[in-house]
Design a protein around this motif. Structure first.
Motif, PDB file in Angstrom:
ATOM      1  N   ARG A 187       1.543   4.776 -20.824  1.00 36.94           N
ATOM      2  CA  ARG A 187       0.089   4.902 -20.862  1.00 36.94           C
ATOM      3  C   ARG A 187      -0.357   6.093 -20.021  1.00 36.94           C
ATOM      4  O   ARG A 187       0.387   6.576 -19.170  1.00 36.94           O
ATOM      5  N   ASN A 188      -1.564   6.559 -20.291  1.00 44.84           N
ATOM      6  CA  ASN A 188      -2.180   7.566 -19.439  1.00 44.84           C
ATOM      7  C   ASN A 188      -2.940   6.837 -18.346  1.00 44.84           C
ATOM      8  O   ASN A 188      -3.873   6.091 -18.628  1.00 44.84           O
ATOM      9  N   LEU A 189      -2.537   7.058 -17.107  1.00 45.02           N
ATOM     10  CA  LEU A 189      -3.068   6.259 -16.009  1.00 45.02           C
ATOM     11  C   LEU A 189      -4.454   6.722 -15.562  1.00 45.02           C
ATOM     12  O   LEU A 189      -5.314   5.909 -15.237  1.00 45.02           O
ATOM     13  N   LEU A 190      -4.678   8.039 -15.526  1.00 48.66           N
ATOM     14  CA  LEU A 190      -5.936   8.601 -15.029  1.00 48.66           C
ATOM     15  C   LEU A 190      -6.610   9.445 -16.102  1.00 48.66           C
ATOM     16  O   LEU A 190      -5.945  10.155 -16.861  1.00 48.66           O
ATOM     17  N   PHE A 191      -7.937   9.407 -16.163  1.00 52.66           N
ATOM     18  CA  PHE A 191      -8.673  10.226 -17.125  1.00 52.66           C
ATOM     19  C   PHE A 191      -8.680  11.697 -16.688  1.00 52.66           C
ATOM     20  O   PHE A 191      -8.613  12.594 -17.519  1.00 52.66           O
ATOM     21  N   ILE A 192      -8.801  11.930 -15.400  1.00 52.94           N
ATOM     22  CA  ILE A 192      -8.709  13.276 -14.834  1.00 52.94           C
ATOM     23  C   ILE A 192      -7.698  13.199 -13.701  1.00 52.94           C
ATOM     24  O   ILE A 192      -7.932  12.525 -12.694  1.00 52.94           O
ATOM     25  N   ASP A 193      -6.578  13.855 -13.860  1.00 50.75           N
ATOM     26  CA  ASP A 193      -5.456  13.666 -12.943  1.00 50.75           C
ATOM     27  C   ASP A 193      -5.383  14.773 -11.897  1.00 50.75           C
ATOM     28  O   ASP A 193      -4.682  15.767 -12.071  1.00 50.75           O
ATOM     29  N   VAL A 194      -6.093  14.583 -10.793  1.00 48.20           N
ATOM     30  CA  VAL A 194      -6.005  15.527  -9.684  1.00 48.20           C
ATOM     31  C   VAL A 194      -5.071  15.006  -8.593  1.00 48.20           C
ATOM     32  O   VAL A 194      -4.714  15.742  -7.681  1.00 48.20           O
ATOM     33  N   LEU A 195      -4.671  13.748  -8.694  1.00 50.99           N
ATOM     34  CA  LEU A 195      -3.797  13.155  -7.683  1.00 50.99           C
ATOM     35  C   LEU A 195      -2.320  13.374  -7.976  1.00 50.99           C
ATOM     36  O   LEU A 195      -1.513  13.536  -7.075  1.00 50.99           O
ATOM     37  N   MET A 196      -1.951  13.376  -9.276  1.00 50.23           N
ATOM     38  CA  MET A 196      -0.543  13.441  -9.657  1.00 50.23           C
ATOM     39  C   MET A 196      -0.198  14.708 -10.426  1.00 50.23           C
ATOM     40  O   MET A 196       0.867  14.817 -11.034  1.00 50.23           O
ATOM     41  N   LEU A 197      -1.094  15.698 -10.419  1.00 45.87           N
ATOM     42  CA  LEU A 197      -0.842  17.019 -11.026  1.00 45.87           C
ATOM     43  C   LEU A 197      -0.400  16.919 -12.487  1.00 45.87           C
ATOM     44  O   LEU A 197       0.523  17.619 -12.913  1.00 45.87           O
ATOM     45  N   GLY A 198      -1.047  16.051 -13.247  1.00 41.76           N
ATOM     46  CA  GLY A 198      -0.764  15.926 -14.667  1.00 41.76           C
ATOM     47  C   GLY A 198       0.265  14.870 -15.014  1.00 41.76           C
ATOM     48  O   GLY A 198       0.396  14.483 -16.183  1.00 41.76           O
ATOM     49  N   LYS A 207       4.981  11.294 -26.006  1.00 45.07           N
ATOM     50  CA  LYS A 207       4.803  11.803 -27.362  1.00 45.07           C
ATOM     51  C   LYS A 207       5.430  13.180 -27.509  1.00 45.07           C
ATOM     52  O   LYS A 207       6.101  13.468 -28.496  1.00 45.07           O
ATOM     53  N   ARG A 208       5.203  14.029 -26.515  1.00 40.61           N
ATOM     54  CA  ARG A 208       5.734  15.398 -26.560  1.00 40.61           C
ATOM     55  C   ARG A 208       6.456  15.690 -25.252  1.00 40.61           C
ATOM     56  O   ARG A 208       5.895  16.343 -24.355  1.00 40.61           O
ATOM     57  N   PRO A 209       7.678  15.248 -25.093  1.00 39.10           N
ATOM     58  CA  PRO A 209       8.392  15.374 -23.816  1.00 39.10           C
ATOM     59  C   PRO A 209       8.542  16.806 -23.317  1.00 39.10           C
ATOM     60  O   PRO A 209       8.534  17.038 -22.109  1.00 39.10           O
ATOM     61  N   SER A 210       8.695  17.759 -24.215  1.00 37.64           N
ATOM     62  CA  SER A 210       8.935  19.142 -23.795  1.00 37.64           C
ATOM     63  C   SER A 210       7.675  19.992 -23.753  1.00 37.64           C
ATOM     64  O   SER A 210       7.750  21.188 -23.503  1.00 37.64           O
ATOM     65  N   ALA A 211       6.509  19.393 -23.998  1.00 37.38           N
ATOM     66  CA  ALA A 211       5.258  20.149 -23.951  1.00 37.38           C
ATOM     67  C   ALA A 211       5.000  20.646 -22.538  1.00 37.38           C
ATOM     68  O   ALA A 211       5.169  19.906 -21.568  1.00 37.38           O
ATOM     69  N   VAL A 212       4.574  21.876 -22.419  1.00 41.83           N
ATOM     70  CA  VAL A 212       4.349  22.469 -21.101  1.00 41.83           C
ATOM     71  C   VAL A 212       3.031  22.009 -20.505  1.00 41.83           C
ATOM     72  O   VAL A 212       2.850  22.020 -19.286  1.00 41.83           O
ATOM     73  N   ASN A 213       2.090  21.595 -21.353  1.00 46.85           N
ATOM     74  CA  ASN A 213       0.798  21.095 -20.902  1.00 46.85           C
ATOM     75  C   ASN A 213       0.759  19.587 -21.138  1.00 46.85           C
ATOM     76  O   ASN A 213       0.808  19.131 -22.277  1.00 46.85           O
ATOM     77  N   PHE A 214       0.659  18.789 -20.065  1.00 44.15           N
ATOM     78  CA  PHE A 214       0.680  17.341 -20.206  1.00 44.15           C
ATOM     79  C   PHE A 214      -0.654  16.791 -20.705  1.00 44.15           C
ATOM     80  O   PHE A 214      -0.713  15.663 -21.163  1.00 44.15           O
ATOM     81  N   GLY A 215      -1.729  17.554 -20.590  1.00 45.07           N
ATOM     82  CA  GLY A 215      -3.027  17.106 -21.074  1.00 45.07           C
ATOM     83  C   GLY A 215      -3.136  17.250 -22.577  1.00 45.07           C
ATOM     84  O   GLY A 215      -2.499  18.115 -23.187  1.00 45.07           O
ATOM     85  N   LYS A 216      -3.970  16.397 -23.192  1.00 45.80           N
ATOM     86  CA  LYS A 216      -4.164  16.454 -24.634  1.00 45.80           C
ATOM     87  C   LYS A 216      -5.644  16.506 -24.988  1.00 45.80           C
ATOM     88  O   LYS A 216      -6.080  17.358 -25.752  1.00 45.80           O
ATOM     89  N   ARG A 217      -6.443  15.598 -24.437  1.00 44.54           N
ATOM     90  CA  ARG A 217      -7.872  15.550 -24.726  1.00 44.54           C
ATOM     91  C   ARG A 217      -8.635  16.472 -23.760  1.00 44.54           C
ATOM     92  O   ARG A 217      -8.076  16.941 -22.764  1.00 44.54           O
ATOM     93  N   TYR A 225      -0.615  23.403 -15.436  1.00 47.03           N
ATOM     94  CA  TYR A 225      -0.527  24.261 -16.625  1.00 47.03           C
ATOM     95  C   TYR A 225      -1.030  25.687 -16.369  1.00 47.03           C
ATOM     96  O   TYR A 225      -0.337  26.650 -16.757  1.00 47.03           O
ATOM     97  N   PRO A 226      -2.188  25.908 -15.725  1.00 45.15           N
ATOM     98  CA  PRO A 226      -2.613  27.291 -15.453  1.00 45.15           C
ATOM     99  C   PRO A 226      -1.624  28.047 -14.562  1.00 45.15           C
ATOM    100  O   PRO A 226      -1.447  29.263 -14.724  1.00 45.15           O
ATOM    101  N   ILE A 227      -0.988  27.333 -13.641  1.00 46.89           N
ATOM    102  CA  ILE A 227       0.009  27.978 -12.781  1.00 46.89           C
ATOM    103  C   ILE A 227       1.211  28.415 -13.603  1.00 46.89           C
ATOM    104  O   ILE A 227       1.767  29.497 -13.404  1.00 46.89           O
ATOM    105  N   ILE A 228       1.608  27.568 -14.550  1.00 49.27           N
ATOM    106  CA  ILE A 228       2.714  27.922 -15.440  1.00 49.27           C
ATOM    107  C   ILE A 228       2.360  29.148 -16.278  1.00 49.27           C
ATOM    108  O   ILE A 228       3.171  30.066 -16.433  1.00 49.27           O
ATOM    109  N   ARG A 229       1.131  29.182 -16.805  1.00 51.35           N
ATOM    110  CA  ARG A 229       0.701  30.349 -17.590  1.00 51.35           C
ATOM    111  C   ARG A 229       0.707  31.604 -16.733  1.00 51.35           C
ATOM    112  O   ARG A 229       1.077  32.694 -17.205  1.00 51.35           O
ATOM    113  N   LEU A 230       0.313  31.483 -15.472  1.00 51.54           N
ATOM    114  CA  LEU A 230       0.343  32.633 -14.563  1.00 51.54           C
ATOM    115  C   LEU A 230       1.769  33.099 -14.344  1.00 51.54           C
ATOM    116  O   LEU A 230       2.047  34.309 -14.352  1.00 51.54           O
ATOM    117  N   MET A 231       2.696  32.167 -14.189  1.00 50.61           N
ATOM    118  CA  MET A 231       4.100  32.526 -13.993  1.00 50.61           C
ATOM    119  C   MET A 231       4.686  33.172 -15.237  1.00 50.61           C
ATOM    120  O   MET A 231       5.561  34.044 -15.135  1.00 50.61           O
TER     121      MET A 231
END
Length: 258
Positions: A187-198, A207-217, A225-231
């Protein structure tokens, strides 16, 4: 105040190491990096996790087993086979030690493309290393703690990686909402995940284990994810094809299951 700042800093930096290096890179190969950068992140992980350092190799093996055997007895950290949170943490610890010590027989499909730095990993995961880090933390508390309740944070800091994992592996398989109906309890535990970094978007991740962005909605913000894009832009890492593939084309990197 110094104790609180230390706690918050270690919480987020060690969690970043776990979700970026152990989870998205080592476990799922969402991106690639050079051997030099891989060793940099080994060291970064050791500095930020300290006494609760987790071997990236062992973590990746365990997490791949989790995806292949979710909610079964072969799942290293399924709440379905533990009576409470603590017993699940202890069961996970036993799995981890067996992987590190080579006592657990692991299929070859779970052993592909693992990060390796045997000498460093052996030291970072050793008892002397954990003792030195624990003494350093205790000394910091002795110098800067201004109230007795601050010492309650010390055991959490010493085992913070286990707490991070337990929060998701226990609660995100029991509570929250789902975006995808899957053959598991994620399940998705938090609607906005600032505590567990996604990391709390656990249903999305299964659903998508290898997706680089854990957010969907739209409200599911993945701070990493923005840090990954910066890297990626800085050419530190390179995204894999699986990390950006459409969901219907995803095949798990290391197993035949989601």
């Amino acid at each position: 105040m110094s104790i609180v700042i230390l706690f918050i800093t270690v919480w987020y930096l060690s969690l970043f190491a776990q979700t970026f290096f152990h989870h998205r890179y080592a476990s799922h190969g969402a991106f690639t990096m050079s051997k030099g950068w891989e060793r940099f992140f080994f060291i970064f992980t050791y500095i930020t996790q300290g006494p609760h350092y987790m071997s990236p190799r062992a973590y990746a093996i365990m997490h791949r087993l989790h995806h292949a055997h979710t909610d079964t007895e072969l799942d290293p950290h399924s709440p379905a086979f533990s009576s409470n949170l603590l017993s699940m943490m202890l069961r996970t610890r036993r799995f981890y030690c067996d992987v590190v010590e080579g006592k657990l027989q692991v299929e070859k499909r779970f052993m592909k493309n693992l990060p390796e730095w045997k000498g460093f990993d052996k030291w970072a995961n050793s008892t002397p290393s954990r003792i030195l880090w624990s003494v350093a933390y205790l000394t910091f508390f002795f110098i800067f703690a201004t109230s007795w309740w601050m010492y309650l944070l010390l055991p959490v800091l010493l085992a913070l990686g286990a707490f991070h994992g337990a929060l998701i592996n226990w609660f995100a398989h029991k509570y929250g909402y789902i975006n995808f109906r899957l053959k598991n309890t994620s399940r998705n535990l938090l609607f906005i995940d600032v505590l567990m970094l996604g990391e709390s978007y656990h249903n999305n991740h299964h659903k998508r284990p290898s997706a680089v962005n854990f957010g969907k909605r739209w409200h599911e913000i993945d701070p990493v994810y923005p840090i990954i894009r910066l890297m990626v832009w800085m050419r530190i890492i390179k995204l894999s094809k699986l990390s950006v593939a459409p969901a219907e084309n995803i095949v798990h990197l290391h197993t035949d299951k989601h």
